[in-house]
Design a protein around this motif. Structure first.
Motif, PDB file in Angstrom:
ATOM      1  N   GLY A  92       0.807  -1.208   0.000  1.00 25.86           N
ATOM      2  CA  GLY A  92       0.000   0.000   0.000  1.00 25.86           C
ATOM      3  C   GLY A  92       0.837   1.253   0.000  1.00 25.86           C
ATOM      4  N   ASN A  93       0.146   2.377  -0.168  1.00 25.48           N
ATOM      5  CA  ASN A  93       0.780   3.691  -0.215  1.00 25.48           C
ATOM      6  C   ASN A  93      -0.024   4.689   0.599  1.00 25.48           C
ATOM      7  OD1 ASN A  93       2.843   3.062  -2.221  1.00 25.48           O
ATOM      8  ND2 ASN A  93       1.162   2.941  -3.678  1.00 25.48           N
ATOM      9  N   PHE A  94       0.708   5.648   1.188  1.00 26.53           N
ATOM     10  CA  PHE A  94       0.110   6.838   1.770  1.00 26.53           C
ATOM     11  C   PHE A  94       0.542   8.003   0.890  1.00 26.53           C
ATOM     12  CE2 PHE A  94       0.438   4.052   5.507  1.00 26.53           C
ATOM     13  CZ  PHE A  94      -0.874   4.102   5.942  1.00 26.53           C
ATOM     14  N   TYR A  95      -0.357   8.964   0.689  1.00 26.64           N
ATOM     15  CA  TYR A  95      -0.097  10.072  -0.226  1.00 26.64           C
ATOM     16  C   TYR A  95      -0.010  11.395   0.527  1.00 26.64           C
ATOM     17  CZ  TYR A  95      -1.142   6.815  -3.967  1.00 26.64           C
ATOM     18  OH  TYR A  95      -1.109   5.741  -4.817  1.00 26.64           O
ATOM     19  N   ASP A  96       0.767  12.330  -0.032  1.00 31.46           N
ATOM     20  CA  ASP A  96       0.846  13.668   0.549  1.00 31.46           C
ATOM     21  C   ASP A  96      -0.202  14.572  -0.097  1.00 31.46           C
ATOM     22  OD1 ASP A  96       1.850  14.422  -1.946  1.00 31.46           O
ATOM     23  OD2 ASP A  96       3.920  14.563  -1.254  1.00 31.46           O
ATOM     24  N   ASP A  97      -0.159  15.866   0.239  1.00 25.70           N
ATOM     25  CA  ASP A  97      -1.156  16.811  -0.269  1.00 25.70           C
ATOM     26  C   ASP A  97      -1.076  17.027  -1.772  1.00 25.70           C
ATOM     27  OD1 ASP A  97      -2.279  17.190   2.233  1.00 25.70           O
ATOM     28  OD2 ASP A  97      -0.912  18.827   2.741  1.00 25.70           O
ATOM     29  N   ASN A  98       0.045  16.668  -2.381  1.00 22.76           N
ATOM     30  CA  ASN A  98       0.216  16.818  -3.828  1.00 22.76           C
ATOM     31  C   ASN A  98      -0.138  15.544  -4.591  1.00 22.76           C
ATOM     32  OD1 ASN A  98       1.209  19.455  -3.487  1.00 22.76           O
ATOM     33  ND2 ASN A  98       3.225  18.639  -2.982  1.00 22.76           N
ATOM     34  N   ASN A  99      -0.786  14.601  -3.911  1.00 28.45           N
ATOM     35  CA  ASN A  99      -1.153  13.297  -4.492  1.00 28.45           C
ATOM     36  C   ASN A  99       0.063  12.485  -4.940  1.00 28.45           C
ATOM     37  OD1 ASN A  99      -3.846  12.992  -4.062  1.00 28.45           O
ATOM     38  ND2 ASN A  99      -4.479  13.515  -6.126  1.00 28.45           N
ATOM     39  N   GLU A 100       1.186  12.687  -4.270  1.00 30.78           N
ATOM     40  CA  GLU A 100       2.388  11.905  -4.543  1.00 30.78           C
ATOM     41  C   GLU A 100       2.594  10.924  -3.397  1.00 30.78           C
ATOM     42  OE1 GLU A 100       5.674  14.534  -5.128  1.00 30.78           O
ATOM     43  OE2 GLU A 100       4.738  15.505  -6.857  1.00 30.78           O
ATOM     44  N   VAL A 101       3.137   9.760  -3.721  1.00 35.28           N
ATOM     45  CA  VAL A 101       3.390   8.745  -2.700  1.00 35.28           C
ATOM     46  C   VAL A 101       4.443   9.268  -1.736  1.00 35.28           C
ATOM     47  CG1 VAL A 101       4.265   6.418  -2.273  1.00 35.28           C
ATOM     48  CG2 VAL A 101       2.775   6.848  -4.237  1.00 35.28           C
ATOM     49  N   SER A 102       4.097   9.299  -0.457  1.00 34.42           N
ATOM     50  CA  SER A 102       5.050   9.751   0.551  1.00 34.42           C
ATOM     51  C   SER A 102       5.564   8.595   1.402  1.00 34.42           C
ATOM     52  CB  SER A 102       4.421  10.819   1.441  1.00 34.42           C
ATOM     53  OG  SER A 102       3.215  10.349   1.980  1.00 34.42           O
ATOM     54  N   MET A 103       4.796   7.513   1.479  1.00 30.15           N
ATOM     55  CA  MET A 103       5.232   6.338   2.229  1.00 30.15           C
ATOM     56  C   MET A 103       4.569   5.105   1.636  1.00 30.15           C
ATOM     57  SD  MET A 103       5.269   5.666   6.348  1.00 30.15           S
ATOM     58  CE  MET A 103       3.624   5.125   6.682  1.00 30.15           C
ATOM     59  N   SER A 104       5.354   4.051   1.434  1.00 26.89           N
ATOM     60  CA  SER A 104       4.837   2.773   0.937  1.00 26.89           C
ATOM     61  C   SER A 104       5.108   1.698   1.975  1.00 26.89           C
ATOM     62  CB  SER A 104       5.519   2.387  -0.378  1.00 26.89           C
ATOM     63  OG  SER A 104       5.230   3.329  -1.377  1.00 26.89           O
ATOM     64  N   PHE A 105       4.312   0.643   1.926  1.00 25.46           N
ATOM     65  CA  PHE A 105       4.510  -0.435   2.885  1.00 25.46           C
ATOM     66  C   PHE A 105       4.103  -1.764   2.264  1.00 25.46           C
ATOM     67  CE2 PHE A 105       0.275   1.243   3.507  1.00 25.46           C
ATOM     68  CZ  PHE A 105      -0.508   0.108   3.512  1.00 25.46           C
ATOM     69  N   GLU A 106       4.609  -2.824   2.872  1.00 24.26           N
ATOM     70  CA  GLU A 106       4.159  -4.178   2.549  1.00 24.26           C
ATOM     71  C   GLU A 106       4.155  -4.979   3.829  1.00 24.26           C
ATOM     72  OE1 GLU A 106       6.637  -6.418  -0.120  1.00 24.26           O
ATOM     73  OE2 GLU A 106       8.421  -6.115   1.080  1.00 24.26           O
ATOM     74  N   SER A 107       3.249  -5.952   3.894  1.00 21.45           N
ATOM     75  CA  SER A 107       3.120  -6.759   5.095  1.00 21.45           C
ATOM     76  C   SER A 107       2.405  -8.052   4.741  1.00 21.45           C
ATOM     77  CB  SER A 107       2.326  -5.991   6.154  1.00 21.45           C
ATOM     78  OG  SER A 107       2.299  -6.689   7.372  1.00 21.45           O
ATOM     79  N   SER A 108       2.665  -9.105   5.502  1.00 20.76           N
ATOM     80  CA  SER A 108       1.990 -10.370   5.216  1.00 20.76           C
ATOM     81  C   SER A 108       0.542 -10.371   5.694  1.00 20.76           C
ATOM     82  CB  SER A 108       2.762 -11.542   5.833  1.00 20.76           C
ATOM     83  OG  SER A 108       2.893 -11.361   7.223  1.00 20.76           O
ATOM     84  N   LYS A 109       0.206  -9.514   6.664  1.00 18.46           N
ATOM     85  CA  LYS A 109      -1.179  -9.427   7.160  1.00 18.46           C
ATOM     86  C   LYS A 109      -1.516  -7.978   7.478  1.00 18.46           C
ATOM     87  CE  LYS A 109      -2.114 -13.975   8.599  1.00 18.46           C
ATOM     88  NZ  LYS A 109      -2.725 -14.498   7.427  1.00 18.46           N
ATOM     89  N   GLY A 110      -2.787  -7.637   7.277  1.00 16.70           N
ATOM     90  CA  GLY A 110      -3.213  -6.289   7.591  1.00 16.70           C
ATOM     91  C   GLY A 110      -4.705  -6.214   7.828  1.00 16.70           C
ATOM     92  N   THR A 111      -5.146  -5.121   8.455  1.00  9.13           N
ATOM     93  CA  THR A 111      -6.573  -4.880   8.661  1.00  9.13           C
ATOM     94  C   THR A 111      -6.876  -3.427   8.355  1.00  9.13           C
ATOM     95  OG1 THR A 111      -6.361  -4.260  10.997  1.00  9.13           O
ATOM     96  CG2 THR A 111      -6.763  -6.582  10.527  1.00  9.13           C
ATOM     97  N   TYR A 112      -8.107  -3.206   7.919  1.00 13.79           N
ATOM     98  CA  TYR A 112      -8.625  -1.849   7.812  1.00 13.79           C
ATOM     99  C   TYR A 112      -9.956  -1.821   8.541  1.00 13.79           C
ATOM    100  CZ  TYR A 112     -10.898   2.353   6.198  1.00 13.79           C
ATOM    101  OH  TYR A 112     -11.570   3.543   6.170  1.00 13.79           O
ATOM    102  N   ASN A 113     -10.072  -0.932   9.522  1.00 17.34           N
ATOM    103  CA  ASN A 113     -11.307  -0.768  10.288  1.00 17.34           C
ATOM    104  C   ASN A 113     -11.950   0.543   9.854  1.00 17.34           C
ATOM    105  OD1 ASN A 113     -13.216  -0.082  12.328  1.00 17.34           O
ATOM    106  ND2 ASN A 113     -12.199  -1.491  13.734  1.00 17.34           N
ATOM    107  N   SER A 114     -13.043   0.458   9.103  1.00 15.10           N
ATOM    108  CA  SER A 114     -13.685   1.664   8.576  1.00 15.10           C
ATOM    109  C   SER A 114     -14.373   2.477   9.672  1.00 15.10           C
ATOM    110  CB  SER A 114     -14.687   1.299   7.484  1.00 15.10           C
ATOM    111  OG  SER A 114     -15.709   0.474   7.994  1.00 15.10           O
ATOM    112  N   LYS A 115     -14.803   1.833  10.744  1.00 11.28           N
ATOM    113  CA  LYS A 115     -15.458   2.567  11.832  1.00 11.28           C
ATOM    114  C   LYS A 115     -14.448   3.396  12.623  1.00 11.28           C
ATOM    115  CE  LYS A 115     -19.376  -0.520  12.232  1.00 11.28           C
ATOM    116  NZ  LYS A 115     -20.138  -1.437  13.052  1.00 11.28           N
ATOM    117  N   LYS A 116     -13.235   2.893  12.798  1.00  9.01           N
ATOM    118  CA  LYS A 116     -12.191   3.614  13.531  1.00  9.01           C
ATOM    119  C   LYS A 116     -11.267   4.395  12.597  1.00  9.01           C
ATOM    120  CE  LYS A 116     -11.740   0.295  17.322  1.00  9.01           C
ATOM    121  NZ  LYS A 116     -10.789  -0.610  17.994  1.00  9.01           N
TER     122      LYS A 116
END
Length: 195
Positions: A92-116
């Motif tokens: 995955g990627n996190f983007y800065d205010d200019n829509n450019e990738v500022s941080m990338s990551f990889e992992s064998s497991k992950g979660t996304y909690n939409s409520k939190k």
């Protein structure tokens, strides 16, 4: 009026109508047998729960034509009651205010909690920040664009072979440009001429 007094055409119509009524009765009775426990089983579980097993799941957050983050999971499940997606083999990627990738990551497991509004990466997590800093950690937690990213457990930070730091925990600023290293921290700087 007797059966033998009817014309062939009327007999055919009556047989077709009787067959049609018979099929409808059979379908109605079969549906009742198949679904006789349906309402009871729905009451005993969460009626509104939707769970999906997905191959190749992509999650992203975009607002006002700006992408904040995106995650791809090779496989995953989503639970609508809890609002949680569980992902395997994530990048995955996190983007800065200019829509450019500022941080990338990889992992064998992950979660996304939409409520939190929370992303957590577990196991073999690797992070690369656009200025060449690389992190390895057991766990990465993102809790919103305005909050720091937390890396925990066996954290190892390197930068172009000139910097090495190990710690129990690292707090990365929301702009991904500052670090706060805590817990058994060891830092080493190397001269570019040293091996």
């Amino acid at each position: 009026m007797k059966w033998r007094d009817l014309s062939r055409k009327k007999k055919a119509y009556l047989l077709a109508f009787a067959s049609f009524i018979g099929i409808l009765l059979w379908a109605f009775i079969s549906a009742g047998i198949i679904t006789h426990n349906f309402n009871r089983s729905q009451l005993s579980t969460d009626q509104d729960r939707q769970e999906a097993l997905i191959n190749g799941i992509i999650l992203t957050e975009t607002k006002d034509d700006k992408k904040y983050w995106e995650i791809y999971g090779e496989t995953g499940t989503y639970d609508s009651i809890n609002g949680v997606a569980l992902l395997d083999n994530c990048i995955g990627n996190f983007y800065d205010d200019n829509n450019e990738v500022s941080m990338s990551f990889e992992s064998s497991k992950g979660t996304y909690n939409s409520k939190k509004t929370q992303i957590i990466m577990y196991n073999d997590t690797r992070i690369v920040i656009k200025d060449g800093i690389m992190l390895e950690a057991d766990r990465l937690t993102w809790t919103g664009r305005e909050n720091p990213v937390i890396a925990k457990g066996n954290v190892r930070i390197t930068r172009h072979g000139q910097f090495l730091a190990t710690a129990n925990e690292v707090e990365i600023s929301p702009e991904y440009d500052k670090f706060k290293i805590t817990g058994n921290a060891v830092s080493k700087m190397y001269d570019s001429k040293e091996k």
